[in-house]
Structures are given as C-alpha cells and as structure tokens.
Write an enzyme that holds these catalytic residues in place. Structure first.
Site, PDB file in Angstrom:
ATOM      1  N   ASP A   1     -38.237 -41.507 -14.937  1.00  0.00           N
ATOM      2  CA  ASP A   1     -37.835 -40.109 -14.890  1.00  0.00           C
ATOM      3  C   ASP A   1     -38.548 -39.522 -15.758  1.00  0.00           C
ATOM      4  O   ASP A   1     -38.154 -39.542 -16.844  1.00  0.00           O
ATOM      5  CB  ASP A   1     -36.156 -39.742 -14.509  1.00  0.00           C
TER       6      ASP A   1
ATOM      7  N   GLU B   1     -38.614 -37.826 -22.154  1.00  0.00           N
ATOM      8  CA  GLU B   1     -38.413 -36.617 -22.551  1.00  0.00           C
ATOM      9  C   GLU B   1     -39.114 -36.108 -24.098  1.00  0.00           C
ATOM     10  O   GLU B   1     -38.969 -37.081 -24.978  1.00  0.00           O
ATOM     11  CB  GLU B   1     -36.646 -36.480 -22.752  1.00  0.00           C
TER      12      GLU B   1
ATOM     13  N   ASN C   1     -44.338 -37.505 -25.408  1.00  0.00           N
ATOM     14  CA  ASN C   1     -45.098 -36.562 -24.569  1.00  0.00           C
ATOM     15  C   ASN C   1     -45.649 -37.271 -23.423  1.00  0.00           C
ATOM     16  O   ASN C   1     -46.520 -38.202 -23.716  1.00  0.00           O
ATOM     17  CB  ASN C   1     -46.229 -35.960 -25.454  1.00  0.00           C
TER      18      ASN C   1
ATOM     19  N   ASP D   1     -40.830 -28.042 -16.302  1.00  0.00           N
ATOM     20  CA  ASP D   1     -40.956 -26.776 -16.708  1.00  0.00           C
ATOM     21  C   ASP D   1     -42.071 -25.985 -15.914  1.00  0.00           C
ATOM     22  O   ASP D   1     -43.536 -26.464 -16.006  1.00  0.00           O
ATOM     23  CB  ASP D   1     -41.264 -26.632 -18.344  1.00  0.00           C
TER      24      ASP D   1
ATOM     25  N   LYS E   1     -47.460 -18.445 -16.858  1.00  0.00           N
ATOM     26  CA  LYS E   1     -48.887 -17.982 -16.973  1.00  0.00           C
ATOM     27  C   LYS E   1     -49.913 -18.906 -16.737  1.00  0.00           C
ATOM     28  O   LYS E   1     -49.706 -19.967 -17.312  1.00  0.00           O
ATOM     29  CB  LYS E   1     -49.084 -17.186 -18.480  1.00  0.00           C
TER      30      LYS E   1
ATOM     31  N   ASP F   1     -37.707 -25.871  -8.179  1.00  0.00           N
ATOM     32  CA  ASP F   1     -37.090 -24.336  -7.432  1.00  0.00           C
ATOM     33  C   ASP F   1     -38.173 -23.451  -7.308  1.00  0.00           C
ATOM     34  O   ASP F   1     -37.988 -22.138  -6.944  1.00  0.00           O
ATOM     35  CB  ASP F   1     -35.913 -24.041  -8.220  1.00  0.00           C
TER      36      ASP F   1
HETATM   37  C1  LIG Z   1     -36.674 -28.043 -16.624  1.00  0.00           C
HETATM   38  S1  LIG Z   1     -36.326 -29.514 -17.216  1.00  0.00           S
HETATM   39  C2  LIG Z   1     -35.640 -30.213 -15.801  1.00  0.00           C
HETATM   40  C3  LIG Z   1     -34.725 -31.415 -16.430  1.00  0.00           C
HETATM   41  C4  LIG Z   1     -34.193 -32.436 -15.314  1.00  0.00           C
HETATM   42  N1  LIG Z   1     -35.328 -33.371 -14.687  1.00  0.00           N
HETATM   43  C5  LIG Z   1     -33.487 -31.639 -14.041  1.00  0.00           C
HETATM   44  O1  LIG Z   1     -34.085 -31.626 -13.037  1.00  0.00           O
HETATM   45  O2  LIG Z   1     -32.350 -31.050 -14.350  1.00  0.00           O
HETATM   46  C6  LIG Z   1     -37.753 -30.307 -17.774  1.00  0.00           C
HETATM   47  C7  LIG Z   1     -37.811 -31.188 -18.530  1.00  0.00           C
HETATM   48  O3  LIG Z   1     -39.104 -31.568 -19.090  1.00  0.00           O
HETATM   49  C8  LIG Z   1     -39.546 -31.833 -20.449  1.00  0.00           C
HETATM   50  N2  LIG Z   1     -40.732 -31.992 -20.649  1.00  0.00           N
HETATM   51  C9  LIG Z   1     -41.688 -30.936 -20.356  1.00  0.00           C
HETATM   52  N3  LIG Z   1     -42.923 -31.440 -20.675  1.00  0.00           N
HETATM   53  C10 LIG Z   1     -42.898 -32.772 -21.206  1.00  0.00           C
HETATM   54  C11 LIG Z   1     -43.768 -33.539 -21.740  1.00  0.00           C
HETATM   55  N4  LIG Z   1     -45.135 -33.360 -21.678  1.00  0.00           N
HETATM   56  N5  LIG Z   1     -43.503 -34.840 -21.838  1.00  0.00           N
HETATM   57  C12 LIG Z   1     -42.070 -35.215 -21.544  1.00  0.00           C
HETATM   58  N6  LIG Z   1     -41.105 -34.631 -21.360  1.00  0.00           N
HETATM   59  C13 LIG Z   1     -41.500 -33.013 -20.906  1.00  0.00           C
HETATM   60  C14 LIG Z   1     -38.857 -30.391 -20.825  1.00  0.00           C
HETATM   61  O4  LIG Z   1     -38.633 -30.611 -22.158  1.00  0.00           O
HETATM   62  C15 LIG Z   1     -37.528 -30.540 -20.063  1.00  0.00           C
HETATM   63  O5  LIG Z   1     -36.513 -31.203 -20.575  1.00  0.00           O
END
Ligand SMILES: C[S@@+](CC[C@H](N)C(=O)[O-])C[C@H]1O[C@@H](n2cnc3c(N)ncnc32)[C@H](O)[C@@H]1O
Length: 211
Positions: free
Chosen positions: A40, A65, A92, A118, A122, A154
C-alpha cells in the site's frame, strides 16, 4: 489512543528524502514471508492495512509512508495487536522500490494499492506526485503475472493522470469496460475514502492486472 500530529504534506523532492530505504529482511518482518504480498503506497496512518491484515491472515501487508511519525505509530499499534503479517515502513516510494523489492521472492508481490495520493494541484509541483512513469515501470518489474494494481482518488485529474500512466504501459491491462469502476473491489475503505463518501463526493477508481 493518542493521535500523533504531523505536517499535512511533505515534499518528496526535498534533500532529506533522497536516501533510498535499506533492503528489507522479509523473514524478520513477517512470520510467513512467502505469503502473497500487498503493498500500500502512501498508507498514512495505516488504518486500511490494519484491518486488511486482520481479515486476510494468509496475505502479508506492507505500508509505505513518507511521514515517519505515522509509521512509528502504526507499527506500535500493529505490535499491540500482535499482527505478524503487517509492517509499515518509512520511505520515499519514488526512490526506494528497487532497493525494497529486489530481495523479494519472485511472484510474491500480488497486489498494489495507491489510494488518494496527494494531488499537488499546481503544475510546477507535478513531479512531487507519487505516480511517476518510473514508479509504474518499477512496479511492473516486481508484480507477479496476474497481480493487481488498484488506484483511487477523489480528484478526477489525478485519477486520470495515474490511470493513463498505467494504461500506457503494456505490462498492464485495465480491467472493466467502464471508464471508472462503480465500486471499490476491496473489502475495506481507506480513511480518505470514508471522508469523501460521507461528503457524498465522487471517487474515481481503476483496476489493472499485470500481464
Ligand atoms: C492523502 S494521503 C492518503 C492516505 C491513505 N492512502 C488514504 O486513502 O486515506 C497520501 C499519503 O501519501 C504519502 N506520500 C506522499 N508522497 C509519498 C512518497 N513519495 N513516498 C511515500 N509516501 C508518500 C503522504 O505522506 C500521505 O500520507
């Protein structure tokens, strides 16, 4: 339960996130390391996997994460529940997949979820989005034939971008004739999904299978 507070977004291109994660020692993190693995990507607080791991004990689950305090908290909860098929890792994803997955027994990675990434609205921030073409290729290298990738968001423009990046890669076949899936094929909704559904807003979903 104390809820750890963290920044809402971190920039994955920042210097401090450029060191790839160390390879994983699968036999140390799972009781049965050869079970099928569900990855995930961007698991945040990990509630989705926490429930999945309980209802599917014959799968292993790995949540990736970039916000470390969330990972620490999620692993603590996992240990309190005594789950031996679940692990969360701070990394990352955009520079760590090869190092993480190269030691995996081939054929083990059978399901990938990327849910509500995320959006980085932009255009000049587009490189911060998690579904880059390189990530799509790397996943294809490790995903078992017949393994699936489930995407949802979404934000329609993000859903389109990530869906098209998988659709353009011949390693994957999109399942379903409709543009978007009517329902989530998985038994557990994510935190973000629950919030979106409560507001009555649409969710854009796509499912791919590795050829
Ligand atoms: C908007 S949240 C969605 C969380 C969950 N999947 C949900 O649907 O409720 C997106 C998550 O991805 C993580 N994330 C973003 N870029 C990432 C990266 N390059 N590597 C690991 N995690 C990342 C963010 O920190 C955040 O916790």
């Amino acid at each position: 339960m104390a809820v750890v507070r963290v920044r809402q977004h971190v920039n994955p291109l920042a210097n401090k996130y450029q060191t790839p994660a160390d390879p994983l020692e699968w036999e140390k993190i799972y009781l049965q390391p050869n079970q099928p693995l569900h990855l995930d990507i961007g698991c945040a607080r990990g509630q989705f996997l926490l429930k999945m791991a309980q209802i599917e004990p014959d799968w292993n689950f790995l949540g990736l994460e970039i916000r470390e305090p969330l990972v620490v908290e999620a692993n603590k909860l996992r240990s309190e529940l005594g789950l031996t098929n679940l692990h969360y890792l701070f990394c990352n994803v955009n520079n760590s997949l090869n190092s993480l997955l190269s030691s995996l027994t081939p054929g083990t990675l059978q399901r990938v979820t990327i849910q509500f990434p995320d959006p980085w609205f932009k255009n000049r921030h587009a490189k911060r989005r998690v579904v880059q073409p390189e990530l799509v290729v790397e996943l294809a290298n490790y995903l078992a034939v017949g393994g699936t990738v489930f995407l949802q968001s979404d934000q329609e423009f993000i859903a389109v971008e990530m869906r098209d990046r998988f659709r353009e890669n011949p390693a994957y076949q999109k399942l379903g004739a409709e543009e978007w899936l009517a329902e989530n094929p998985l038994p557990i909704p994510t935190e973000r999904e629950i919030g979106t559904m409560k507001k009555g807003e649409p969710v854009y979903r796509a499912l791919f299978v590795k050829r």
